[in-house]
Design a protein around this motif. Structure first.
Motif, PDB file in Angstrom:
ATOM      1  N   UNK A  34       8.687  -1.503   1.582  1.00 32.11           N
ATOM      2  CA  UNK A  34       8.451  -1.025   2.948  1.00 32.11           C
ATOM      3  C   UNK A  34       9.723  -1.122   3.791  1.00 32.11           C
ATOM      4  N   UNK A  35      10.368  -2.312   3.782  1.00 32.73           N
ATOM      5  CA  UNK A  35      11.579  -2.450   4.611  1.00 32.73           C
ATOM      6  C   UNK A  35      12.703  -1.564   4.071  1.00 32.73           C
ATOM      7  N   UNK A  36      12.731  -1.337   2.745  1.00 34.74           N
ATOM      8  CA  UNK A  36      13.741  -0.459   2.162  1.00 34.74           C
ATOM      9  C   UNK A  36      13.530   0.970   2.627  1.00 34.74           C
ATOM     10  N   UNK A  37      12.278   1.408   2.663  1.00 30.93           N
ATOM     11  CA  UNK A  37      11.975   2.764   3.133  1.00 30.93           C
ATOM     12  C   UNK A  37      12.357   2.936   4.600  1.00 30.93           C
ATOM     13  N   UNK A  38      12.019   1.937   5.407  1.00 35.79           N
ATOM     14  CA  UNK A  38      12.366   2.015   6.829  1.00 35.79           C
ATOM     15  C   UNK A  38      13.879   2.104   7.012  1.00 35.79           C
ATOM     16  N   UNK A 490       7.057   7.636   8.512  1.00 36.53           N
ATOM     17  CA  UNK A 490       7.323   6.568   7.539  1.00 36.53           C
ATOM     18  C   UNK A 490       6.250   6.524   6.455  1.00 36.53           C
ATOM     19  N   UNK A 491       4.988   6.619   6.871  1.00 36.82           N
ATOM     20  CA  UNK A 491       3.893   6.562   5.890  1.00 36.82           C
ATOM     21  C   UNK A 491       4.013   7.710   4.887  1.00 36.82           C
ATOM     22  N   UNK A 492       4.349   8.906   5.392  1.00 29.90           N
ATOM     23  CA  UNK A 492       4.509  10.060   4.496  1.00 29.90           C
ATOM     24  C   UNK A 492       5.671   9.823   3.540  1.00 29.90           C
ATOM     25  N   UNK A 493       6.769   9.269   4.080  1.00 30.57           N
ATOM     26  CA  UNK A 493       7.944   8.977   3.252  1.00 30.57           C
ATOM     27  C   UNK A 493       7.600   7.941   2.179  1.00 30.57           C
ATOM     28  N   UNK A 503      -4.780   3.661  -3.995  1.00 30.58           N
ATOM     29  CA  UNK A 503      -5.579   4.326  -2.963  1.00 30.58           C
ATOM     30  C   UNK A 503      -4.715   5.370  -2.282  1.00 30.58           C
ATOM     31  N   UNK A 504      -5.381   6.345  -1.655  1.00 35.21           N
ATOM     32  CA  UNK A 504      -4.680   7.441  -0.992  1.00 35.21           C
ATOM     33  C   UNK A 504      -4.210   6.969   0.388  1.00 35.21           C
ATOM     34  N   UNK A 505      -2.899   7.114   0.626  1.00 35.49           N
ATOM     35  CA  UNK A 505      -2.357   6.679   1.916  1.00 35.49           C
ATOM     36  C   UNK A 505      -2.559   7.722   3.014  1.00 35.49           C
ATOM     37  N   UNK A 506      -2.610   8.989   2.619  1.00 34.21           N
ATOM     38  CA  UNK A 506      -2.698  10.057   3.616  1.00 34.21           C
ATOM     39  C   UNK A 506      -3.970  10.869   3.417  1.00 34.21           C
TER      40      UNK A 506
END
Length: 506
Positions: A34-38, A490-493, A503-506
């Motif tokens: 998560x922090x890497x993506x951000x 961010x969530x999409x990324x 589970x599906x995030x979007x």
């Protein structure tokens, strides 16, 4: 932590209750992702970049990266690798390099081989620091003075003496007691603070040393007596001189470390300090300084009388003669004249000479060209100076001569913004002005990131990986940009980067 927050926040509690047990997203692995993506959303590399965008100068922290090799080849490879990884056209668009000293000379030379416009600009704040270092090292009395300050700090900071120091201040002065500043070889602002505090609290320091010198602790008493002997008129003179000189130098150093200062402004600031140094050498300035020295001595009970050398003995054969003059014999100068000759002039002259050598002639053609693009400069749009910079960066000088006929704004940054609206017409001039405002002035921004790094390391587990530490540092140091991130994006990324989820995030 989430469970604790859930006890007080119904939204979080409901989310936890509905959460799939096989997809909690709370493990350290997921946290690191998560922090890497951000961090990746901020297009980061491993150092500070300075650039012009939308009418303003920007500096952005781009991350930490471990240096596997500390030799020139290893560091160069790391820097170029990061630039290429992030798609930055360094071969054409890198116009300057800034580091903190001579140890990187080989690195900047290697990068210059592949980025021909990446000229090295020595950190102006470090240059100023070296000016002061050389001045102190070149004048014996100045070097002895700072050595005495260090000894003074050592004895006062001891637990027993320190308590006495605080008590004496409370008895002699109003307000919060002062602490003496430890001297630093790299940060001369500490010496400015030290001189200021000692001069303001000199009577209290002398009283503490006198009390210690009469106590039973022999080692401490001997040290106190030795320091007291050396705190004479010459000491007070150095204290007053360096309090003034370091105050002005420290102010310039802080300005040079500003995130928005550009090279043209830095040149103006340095020139202003040089003019101040010229004024320091005048009779009126020295008279005012000497008045300050005498008043401090009288307030502190320090003698202002110069102890003359032993008198010259007259030759025995001349005892019955009247000697009106002798070859090579002069009257002893008084205290004021001695301080002026032995300390004041040597310190000021050395600083003026070092400023000329280290700063004024640094990248001379580039600095002249940058000044010629500053509307407030006396050389604004002087053709020969502008062409110096143009030739360095391979500008089309014929087009530039035609473009330089029209000028309006009053500052370099305003000039760049003005030209941006007419980029197609003033292409070469706009390019040169952008280069002028993004050339590095100091490496202070990089140094500040290491302060943040130490804070993060102190408050987080020592087992943290390098990648996680770098990502957290980016999010912390660039907090304003972090808070502005679009979390839906961010969530999409995150979902795109890690498609294999339970589970599906979007």
């Amino acid at each position: 932590m989430l469970n604790m927050v859930g006890n007080h926040d119904p939204v979080v509690k409901r989310r936890l209750e509905q959460q799939a047990k096989n997809a909690l997203y709370t493990s350290k692995t997921i946290q690191n992702e998560i922090v890497s993506c951000l961090a990746e959303m901020m297009s980061v590399i491993s150092f500070i970049v300075r650039y012009y965008y939308n009418g303003a100068i920007h500096k952005s922290f781009l991350g930490f990266q471990e240096a596997d090799r500390l030799d020139a080849a290893g560091l160069t490879s790391k820097i170029i690798g990061c630039l290429e990884k992030h798609g930055l056209d360094y071969r054409q668009n890198l116009v300057g390099q800034g580091y903190d000293g001579a140890t990187v000379m080989s690195v900047q030379a290697r990068i210059k081989e592949v980025a021909k416009y990446g000229f090295y600009i020595h950190c102006s704040a470090h240059c100023l620091n070296l000016v002061i270092v050389d001045a102190v090292q070149s004048v014996p009395d100045a070097g002895s003075f700072f050595s005495l300050l260090e000894r003074l700090y050592t004895i006062i900071s001891g637990s027993y003496v320190h308590q006495k120091w605080l008590t004496v201040q409370q008895e002699m002065f109003h307000g919060v007691p002062r602490e003496l500043q430890r001297l630093s070889d790299t940060s001369w602002s500490s010496r400015h603070i030290a001189c200021h505090s000692i001069m303001d609290r000199l009577p209290a320091i002398l009283r503490v040393l006198e009390e210690i010198s009469s106590e039973n602790n022999a080692q401490r008493a001997v040290e106190a007596k030795d320091i007291l002997v050396q705190m004479d008129l010459n000491f007070v003179g150095c204290l007053a001189l360096f309090r003034k000189v370091l105050s002005d130098s420290n102010m310039l150093s802080e300005m040079l470390q500003s995130k928005t200062v550009h090279l043209s402004k830095a040149i103006n600031l340095v020139e202003s300090l040089k003019e101040t140094m010229v004024y320091y050498r005048t009779e009126s300035f020295f008279d005012d300084l000497w008045t300050d020295i005498v008043e401090t001595c009288e307030k502190s009970g320090i003698s202002i009388q110069h102890i003359p050398k032993r008198s010259i003995q007259k030759a025995r054969k001349l005892h019955d003669s009247l000697v009106t003059s002798t070859l090579g014999q002069h009257a002893d100068p008084d205290s004021k004249q001695m301080f002026r000759i032995q300390v004041f002039y040597p310190v000021i002259d050395c600083m003026m000479g070092e400023m000329e050598r280290r700063i004024s002639r640094l990248n001379c053609n580039i600095m002249k060209g940058v000044q010629a693009l500053n509307p407030s400069s006396g050389t604004f749009m002087r053709e020969e100076d502008v062409l110096l910079l143009a030739r360095v960066y391979d500008s089309n000088t014929n087009d530039l001569k035609h473009e330089s006929d029209e000028t309006v704004p009053t500052t370099l940054l305003q000039f760049v913004s003005f030209l941006e609206s007419y980029n197609d017409v003033f292409f070469e001039l706009f390019r040169l002005c952008k280069i002028a405002v993004v050339l590095p002035v100091s490496s202070a921004s990089c140094e500040r990131t290491f302060s943040a790094l130490r804070i993060i390391e102190n408050y987080l587990p020592s087992t943290m990986t390098e990648e996680r530490l770098s990502s957290l540092s980016i999010l912390s140091i660039e907090s304003k940009r972090t808070k502005a991130l679009d979390l839906d994006k961010f969530v999409r990324w995150f979902a795109h980067q890690h498609g294999n989820r339970r589970i599906q995030l979007l």
